[in-house]
Design an enzyme around this catalytic site. Structure first.
Site, PDB file in Angstrom:
ATOM      1  N   GLN A   1       0.834  -1.206   0.000  1.00 55.06           N
ATOM      2  CA  GLN A   1       0.000   0.000   0.000  1.00 55.06           C
ATOM      3  C   GLN A   1       0.870   1.258   0.000  1.00 55.06           C
ATOM      4  OE1 GLN A   1      -3.226   0.434  -0.225  1.00 55.06           O
ATOM      5  NE2 GLN A   1      -4.079  -1.598   0.112  1.00 55.06           N
TER       6      GLN A   1
ATOM      7  N   CYS B   1     -10.354  -0.028  -5.163  1.00 60.22           N
ATOM      8  CA  CYS B   1      -9.624   1.235  -5.399  1.00 60.22           C
ATOM      9  C   CYS B   1     -10.264   2.011  -6.551  1.00 60.22           C
ATOM     10  CB  CYS B   1      -8.132   1.012  -5.614  1.00 60.22           C
ATOM     11  SG  CYS B   1      -7.726  -0.313  -6.708  1.00 60.22           S
TER      12      CYS B   1
END
Length: 476
Positions: free
Chosen positions: A303, A434
């Site tokens: 991430q 996302c």
């Protein structure tokens, strides 16, 4: 009459999902709508028409001619990767929430989205939050002060908006990455320029210096540097001197320095395109998430905003246990598990649950197993498998999967794959996305097959950009 390729001055009136500013031209037939990527309401912009349709056009932003009255001064160098750095973070967040909820209403047909909406989770840090940055060299420079194009230059920074060949040199920090490193980059550029070796010429596909990729560990406060060059001029290149200069200037902050030789004409900094040498230090850094430790190499997926990722994962885990459910002797599947973060975090909250991580990428599963070992976690098993064939390969799990945590890549989940996920028969699906637009599209399919949308939260992992992540909870 508007046509493709035309440049036009526009005033931005409103905003749509995905960072599209909205401008309108009026004539006797009514309003013609123009969407300008990365523009903000109140700005006057110069844009180029990329696609023309009957009632609207898609445009690329060339330049902001006048700032919006809502924008403020920024101490950082503006880069195309942070188009909203002049917009106060609170205002960015309000707009992201508004336009994203509208997407669920329109694409997911969730007319009651306000009732289902749970939380907007802002990034804990609005600046210097990224843990990876890629800088490009080019012998064609775009001068940010004069707007001129300079040939035979030695530029190091980011591509000029809308071009693949011109680079704007970074002369001060961008506000997104490590401030000490980006302040030092100008000095590093001057040092590399003195070698006499040329920057890459993208149109001619020749030159020496190509990219610098930097990984940061917030936990260790260290940087991993990868200098990517071609082999053209390698004999004249003193790699050791570059390493010595980095150590002299940045000291202990450099965890390791790598050199990759990449002669592939494709303009990518990926290590698999070349031969990589470790000049000094380590080839990885260690990052921490919720008390677990992860080994990250230059190419590992991890991430980009770790502090924000902690909050994203915590909310997803809240949804797994929503309603004080007991998961004793049940199976939770972490699908598209990558390096196994979610599965490992799950073990912190439950003792008697069987946790399995599944990903088709074998290297990711090897990383996941190594990370679990590092963290002394035994309660999770990882499988390199295709989701559609999983139950055939492991029939013991038939009818036993209680909850699926789904975290597909940016492109979203293919419709056929989503049907295979539904066939696994889980009572509950926690879906991390996302791209809320692809998630909203998938909601229709999930509801058609008997799942009900229970909650939706939004997480801002990328301040100063249009990106937003979402977590949704579905139950049979």
């Amino acid at each position: 009459m508007i046509k493709r390729g035309q440049t036009i001055e526009l005033v931005i009136e409103d905003m749509a999902f995905g960072g599209k500013g909205i401008a309108r031209l009026h004539d006797e037939n009514g309003a013609f709508v123009l969407f300008v990527q990365n523009a903000f309401p109140g700005q006057k912009v110069l844009a180029r028409i990329v696609k023309k349709r009957k009632k609207h056009a898609e445009c690329s932003l060339l330049k902001v001619l006048e700032r919006s009255p809502q924008e403020v001064e920024s101490p950082y160098q503006e880069i195309s990767g942070a188009p909203y750095i002049h917009v106060p973070p609170k205002l960015q967040e309000e707009l992201k929430q508004k336009v994203t909820l509208e997407v669920y209403r329109r694409l997911g047909n969730l007319q009651n989205i306000e009732d289902l909406f749970d939380a907007f989770i802002p990034s804990p840090e609005h600046f210097h939050y990224r843990n990876k940055m890629e800088y490009s060299f080019s012998s064609i420079e775009h001068d940010i002060h004069t707007d001129e194009e300079i040939d035979d230059a030695f530029a190091l920074g980011f591509k000029h908006r809308g071009t693949w060949w011109k680079v704007e040199s970074l002369n001060k920090a961008s506000g997104l990455f490590d401030e000490q490193w980006e302040t030092f980059l100008k000095e590093f550029r001057a040092f590399l320029y003195k070698t006499g070796l040329p920057a890459w010429h993208p149109p001619k596909k020749e030159g020496f210096f190509r990219h610098i990729v930097v990984r940061k560990s917030f936990h260790e406060d260290k940087l991993l540097i990868n200098l990517v060059t071609s082999s053209e001029g390698l004999k004249e290149f003193d790699l050791q001197a570059v390493g010595d200069f980095l150590q002299e200037k940045m000291g202990d902050r450099i965890a390791g320095f790598q050199h990759t030789i990449n002669d592939n004409v494709a303009d990518r900094a990926k290590i698999e395109n070349g031969d990589c040498t470790l000049v000094f230090g380590k080839d990885h850094v260690i990052e921490e998430l919720n008390g677990l430790f992860f080994e990250i190499s230059m190419e590992s997926f991890f991430q980009t905003n770790p502090k924000s990722a902690e909050q994203l994962y915590n909310k997803a885990l809240d949804y797994v246990f929503e309603g004080k459910r007991s998961l004793n002797n049940k199976v939770v599947m972490d699908l598209f598990c990558g390096t196994g973060t979610i599965g490992q975090l799950l073990t912190q909250r439950t003792q008697d649950t069987k946790i399995i991580g599944v990903d088709i990428v074998e290297e990711a599963i090897a990383d996941a197993q190594r990370n679990a070992k590092r963290n002394n976690i035994e309660g999770v098993e990882f499988y390199a498998a295709d989701v559609g064939k999983f139950l055939k390969a492991y029939p013991d799990y038939e009818g036993k999967i209680d909850t699926i945590v789904l975290d597909p890549p940016r492109a979203g989940i293919a419709p056929k794959t989503l049907l295979k996920v539904i066939q696994l028969g889980a009572e509950r699906i926690v879906y991390i996305s996302c791209n809320p637009a692809t998630q909203a599209r998938d909601i229709k399919t999930l509801e058609e097959y008997g799942y009900k949308t229970k909650k939706v939260s939004l997480v801002d992992q990328f301040p100063h950009t249009s990106h937003i992540e979402a977590i949704a909870l579905f139950e049979k």
